[in-house]
Design an enzyme around this catalytic site. Structure first.
Site, PDB file in Angstrom:
ATOM      1  N   LYS A 113      90.044 -47.855  75.397  1.00 49.60           N
ATOM      2  CA  LYS A 113      88.696 -47.290  75.535  1.00 49.60           C
ATOM      3  C   LYS A 113      88.739 -46.053  76.427  1.00 49.60           C
ATOM      4  O   LYS A 113      88.025 -45.070  76.181  1.00 49.60           O
ATOM      5  CB  LYS A 113      87.728 -48.337  76.114  1.00 49.60           C
ATOM      6  CG  LYS A 113      87.248 -49.355  75.101  1.00 49.60           C
ATOM      7  CD  LYS A 113      86.026 -48.822  74.381  1.00 49.60           C
ATOM      8  CE  LYS A 113      85.596 -49.490  73.120  1.00 49.60           C
ATOM      9  NZ  LYS A 113      85.813 -50.861  72.849  1.00 49.60           N
ATOM     10  N   LYS A 195      93.189 -52.849  61.986  1.00 50.13           N
ATOM     11  CA  LYS A 195      92.478 -54.099  61.704  1.00 50.13           C
ATOM     12  C   LYS A 195      91.036 -53.792  61.301  1.00 50.13           C
ATOM     13  O   LYS A 195      90.524 -52.705  61.582  1.00 50.13           O
ATOM     14  CB  LYS A 195      92.517 -54.998  62.928  1.00 50.13           C
ATOM     15  CG  LYS A 195      91.867 -54.380  64.145  1.00 50.13           C
ATOM     16  CD  LYS A 195      91.943 -55.302  65.335  1.00 50.13           C
ATOM     17  CE  LYS A 195      91.406 -54.608  66.570  1.00 50.13           C
ATOM     18  NZ  LYS A 195      90.228 -55.106  67.181  1.00 50.13           N
ATOM     19  N   LYS A 198      84.212 -53.631  63.891  1.00 49.98           N
ATOM     20  CA  LYS A 198      82.772 -53.402  63.771  1.00 49.98           C
ATOM     21  C   LYS A 198      82.433 -51.925  63.791  1.00 49.98           C
ATOM     22  O   LYS A 198      81.480 -51.492  63.178  1.00 49.98           O
ATOM     23  CB  LYS A 198      82.034 -54.083  64.928  1.00 49.98           C
ATOM     24  CG  LYS A 198      81.927 -55.573  64.760  1.00 49.98           C
ATOM     25  CD  LYS A 198      80.853 -56.137  65.684  1.00 49.98           C
ATOM     26  CE  LYS A 198      81.308 -57.445  66.280  1.00 49.98           C
ATOM     27  NZ  LYS A 198      81.717 -57.353  67.677  1.00 49.98           N
TER      28      LYS A 198
HETATM   29  P1  TYM Z   1      84.447 -59.066  69.191  1.00 49.09           P
HETATM   30  O1  TYM Z   1      82.957 -59.030  69.198  1.00 49.09           O
HETATM   31  O2  TYM Z   1      85.173 -57.767  69.080  1.00 49.09           O
HETATM   32  O3  TYM Z   1      84.974 -60.003  68.024  1.00 49.09           O
HETATM   33  C1  TYM Z   1      84.472 -61.312  67.862  1.00 49.09           C
HETATM   34  C2  TYM Z   1      85.592 -62.238  67.418  1.00 49.09           C
HETATM   35  O4  TYM Z   1      86.169 -61.754  66.198  1.00 49.09           O
HETATM   36  C3  TYM Z   1      87.583 -61.607  66.355  1.00 49.09           C
HETATM   37  N1  TYM Z   1      88.044 -60.453  65.564  1.00 49.09           N
HETATM   38  C4  TYM Z   1      89.066 -60.498  64.701  1.00 49.09           C
HETATM   39  N2  TYM Z   1      89.878 -61.500  64.344  1.00 49.09           N
HETATM   40  C5  TYM Z   1      90.818 -61.242  63.412  1.00 49.09           C
HETATM   41  N3  TYM Z   1      90.975 -60.022  62.819  1.00 49.09           N
HETATM   42  C6  TYM Z   1      90.169 -58.983  63.141  1.00 49.09           C
HETATM   43  N4  TYM Z   1      90.304 -57.815  62.522  1.00 49.09           N
HETATM   44  C7  TYM Z   1      89.161 -59.190  64.137  1.00 49.09           C
HETATM   45  N5  TYM Z   1      88.219 -58.412  64.705  1.00 49.09           N
HETATM   46  C8  TYM Z   1      87.550 -59.197  65.578  1.00 49.09           C
HETATM   47  C9  TYM Z   1      87.803 -61.392  67.841  1.00 49.09           C
HETATM   48  O5  TYM Z   1      89.120 -61.746  68.209  1.00 49.09           O
HETATM   49  C10 TYM Z   1      86.742 -62.300  68.435  1.00 49.09           C
HETATM   50  O6  TYM Z   1      87.212 -63.629  68.496  1.00 49.09           O
HETATM   51  N6  TYM Z   1      85.529 -59.680  74.025  1.00 49.09           N
HETATM   52  C11 TYM Z   1      85.116 -60.365  72.819  1.00 49.09           C
HETATM   53  C12 TYM Z   1      83.778 -61.076  72.949  1.00 49.09           C
HETATM   54  C13 TYM Z   1      83.709 -62.030  74.080  1.00 49.09           C
HETATM   55  C14 TYM Z   1      84.362 -63.309  74.133  1.00 49.09           C
HETATM   56  C15 TYM Z   1      84.004 -63.836  75.397  1.00 49.09           C
HETATM   57  C16 TYM Z   1      85.184 -64.009  73.267  1.00 49.09           C
HETATM   58  C17 TYM Z   1      83.030 -61.851  75.219  1.00 49.09           C
HETATM   59  N7  TYM Z   1      83.184 -62.930  76.030  1.00 49.09           N
HETATM   60  C18 TYM Z   1      84.447 -65.106  75.815  1.00 49.09           C
HETATM   61  C19 TYM Z   1      85.635 -65.267  73.672  1.00 49.09           C
HETATM   62  C20 TYM Z   1      85.263 -65.790  74.932  1.00 49.09           C
HETATM   63  C21 TYM Z   1      84.971 -59.344  71.714  1.00 49.09           C
HETATM   64  O7  TYM Z   1      84.765 -58.186  71.958  1.00 49.09           O
HETATM   65  O8  TYM Z   1      84.977 -59.865  70.454  1.00 49.09           O
END
Ligand code: TYM
Length: 333
Positions: A113, A195, A198
């Site tokens: 970032k 990958k 969003k």
């Molecule tokens: P976020 O919002 O980017 O993504 C949500 C979940 O989706 C998974 N993910 C993927 N898995 C496989 N392939 C992909 N291309 C892919 N893109 C996204 C992410 O691994 C995630 O599980 N920091 C976290 C949100 C968060 C969180 C937490 C997660 C905040 N606090 C506490 C677990 C526990 C995030 O930005 O996920």
């Protein structure tokens, strides 16, 4: 029902996609039958990129609706919004005293970032992993269903838990990423360069809100080549990725047929992609339609958010009191 507690969250930064589904939500839906679960929309985490306040709420509603459309049952789990649980930022503040600048600066997501948004390298971005640890530790979670990209954040959450326990006494279990014993998942983008995401790679990411026509268009544009020229040759990454997606949504014998065609050099990538496109449409369209019917029903969603908040705060307030007591910041009891 197992005893171990499960926590996971999704940022409210845009449309959910296949990566979110297969990396995280699919496991939420399985785990809700077997564990006490806390799932939330990480709206505080989304503030690091300064989203337009007018868009934040619809994004939170969308993430909630899409989670429910994927099969999450708000009766079985606590489904809540992070900012509805004030115990989380309080634990975040405490954990920040145990997190060091050097290790935060070395986090891959921070470095990423800092490179892509050099004008907005804020403290929230730096301490993103401590907020995430607070999300998890506030319920004393043991398992965290996430995709591969969150592995390092989980390792940091374990470090912070260990550090707290070491300094103040055994309080938190060590949280581990969870995928039913298999490796964590990374769903690749359709262009073979990274990958699904969003906010990046939009044309190569399949969103749960994509129309049938858009799904077909994106899949048909997936990168391929002239096809294999030698029998049993090794698949290039971008072809392997197409098969990876196919294994998730297509029948096993369909996948087998195309794998055989590949090894025998008779494969036609146009047919492969057409098949994948139709299977994707079949997979995504019921989720899209269900989410669309829920997303605008704010009365229903508020009811769920309130019920989720109540369950989450009941658990969080107990853990926070214990953490405060351990740290010596409990004066009136
Ligand atoms: P976020 O919002 O980017 O993504 C949500 C979940 O989706 C998974 N993910 C993927 N898995 C496989 N392939 C992909 N291309 C892919 N893109 C996204 C992410 O691994 C995630 O599980 N920091 C976290 C949100 C968060 C969180 C937490 C997660 C905040 N606090 C506490 C677990 C526990 C995030 O930005 O996920």
């Amino acid at each position: 029902m197992n005893k171990e507690i499960v926590v996971s969250g999704i940022r409210s930064t845009g449309f959910l996609h296949l990566g979110n589904y297969f990396g995280a939500i699919r496991n939420y839906v399985r785990m809700q039958e077997e564990y006490p679960c806390y799932f939330f929309v990480a709206d505080y985490h989304s503030l690091t990129t300064h989203p337009d306040p007018a868009l934040l709420k619809p994004n939170v509603y969308r993430v909630l609706a899409e989670n429910i459309a994927c099969g999450l049952d708000p009766e079985k789990v606590a489904l809540y919004v992070q900012s509805d649980v004030p115990e989380i930022p309080e634990l975040y503040l405490m954990l920040n005293m145990l997190a060091y600048k050097g290790e935060l600066e070395k986090t891959a997501s921070f470095k990423d970032k800092a490179r892509t948004q050099p004008d907005n390298v804020n403290a929230g971005l730096l301490t993103y992993p401590t907020l995430m640890a607070a999300d998890i530790l506030i319920h004393k979670a043991s398992y965290v269903p996430v995709g591969k990209d969150q592995e390092q954040h989980l390792e940091m959450a374990r470090n912070f838990a260990q550090r707290f326990n070491h300094r103040y006494g055994e309080t938190f279990p060590e949280p581990h990423p969870f995928n039913f014993g298999s490796d964590l998942v990374k769903i690749p983008s359709l262009d073979g360069t990274g990958k699904m995401s969003k906010s990046e790679n939009e044309n190569a990411t399949l969103y749960l809100a994509d129309t049938d026509e858009v799904i077909r268009k994106k899949v048909m544009k997936a990168k391929t080549d002239q096809g294999p020229t030698e029998v049993n040759s090794v698949m290039p990454d971008y072809i392997e990725n197409i098969f990876l997606l196919m294994r998730l949504v297509s029948e096993a014998d369909v996948v087998k047929k195309f794998e055989k065609d590949f090894s025998e050099c008779t494969i036609r990538y146009g047919d492969l992609k057409k098949q994948l496109a139709e299977d994707m449409v079949r997979f995504i369209s019921p989720i899209r339609e269900k989410a669309e019917s829920i997303r605008h029903d704010h009365v229903y969603l508020h009811k769920i958010m309130k019920a989720g908040q109540e369950k989450a705060r009941e658990s969080a307030s107990k853990v926070l009191s214990e953490a405060r007591r351990r740290m010596g910041i409990n004066f009136y009891c």
